[in-house]
Design an enzyme around this catalytic site. Structure first.
Site, PDB file in Angstrom:
ATOM      1  N   GLY A  58     -26.529 -92.428  40.788  1.00 47.81           N
ATOM      2  CA  GLY A  58     -26.877 -93.789  40.387  1.00 47.81           C
ATOM      3  C   GLY A  58     -25.672 -94.712  40.533  1.00 47.81           C
ATOM      4  O   GLY A  58     -24.590 -94.288  40.930  1.00 47.81           O
ATOM      5  N   GLU A  79     -20.218-105.954  46.511  1.00 51.08           N
ATOM      6  CA  GLU A  79     -20.891-105.933  47.817  1.00 51.08           C
ATOM      7  C   GLU A  79     -21.188-104.511  48.296  1.00 51.08           C
ATOM      8  O   GLU A  79     -22.296-104.210  48.710  1.00 51.08           O
ATOM      9  CB  GLU A  79     -20.013-106.645  48.848  1.00 51.08           C
TER      10      GLU A  79
END
Length: 182
Positions: A58, A79
């Site tokens: 995750g 990003e």
């Protein structure tokens, strides 16, 4: 399109509405509602390893976004995590909403990226030049914001004056930052 839960269950996340999920200060935003940061200095990176890690464990650190309008956000920081999450097949990512305008968002992004060792000299120079050109900042102001010396900022900006073939070699990591600034 529904949001996939992946590793959110163990975090005690509760559904708030169909656009995001909330757990204290961290919310889970649909990756489709997050626009890229237009001032991202990093242009070259490999996301395969990060995407594999995110698929397995995750997203361990939330991204930071700012609100553009009711349902659209702009990335401020994170990003690589956002792009790798998309590659890993995630529909949502943990995020923290920060209350900043364009200039502050660009500065936060630049500060975060300047701390990375894998930011190449051309990316550093272009990021600093963007701050100077788009926000009318002096080299001294940029230096103070980035906790660097003014001469360091001047040296990074000077990198953009190198010949195109040398700039390309710097982007590819074939020559060092020291060589570029010499």
């Amino acid at each position: 399109m529904g949001l996939k839960w992946y590793n959110y269950r163990w975090m005690g996340v509760r559904k708030m509405n169909r656009d995001y999920y909330s757990s204290n200060e961290i919310i889970y935003l649909s990756v489709n509602k997050i626009l890229p940061n237009p001032y991202q200095p990093r242009k070259y990176y490999n996301l395969e390893e990060l995407a594999s890690s995110i698929k397995r464990y995750g997203v361990l650190q939330p991204i930071c976004v700012r609100i553009l309008n009711k349902n659209i956000y702009e990335l401020v920081i994170g990003e690589r995590r956002l792009k790798a999450s998309r590659i890993a097949g995630f529909d949502a990512v943990p995020a923290i909403i920060v209350d900043v305008e364009g200039r502050e968002a660009a500065m936060l992004n630049m500060v975060e990226n300047m701390q990375r060792e894998d930011l190449n000299p051309v990316e550093k120079a272009m990021g600093i030049k963007t701050l100077i050109d788009n926000y009318g900042m002096s080299q001294e102001e940029v230096a103070k914001k980035l906790w660097k010396g003014r001469s360091t900022i001047a040296n990074w900006v000077r990198v953009l004056n190198l010949e195109p073939r040398v700039l390309e070699m710097a982007k590819e990591g074939k020559i060092s930052e020291g060589y570029c600034k010499a």
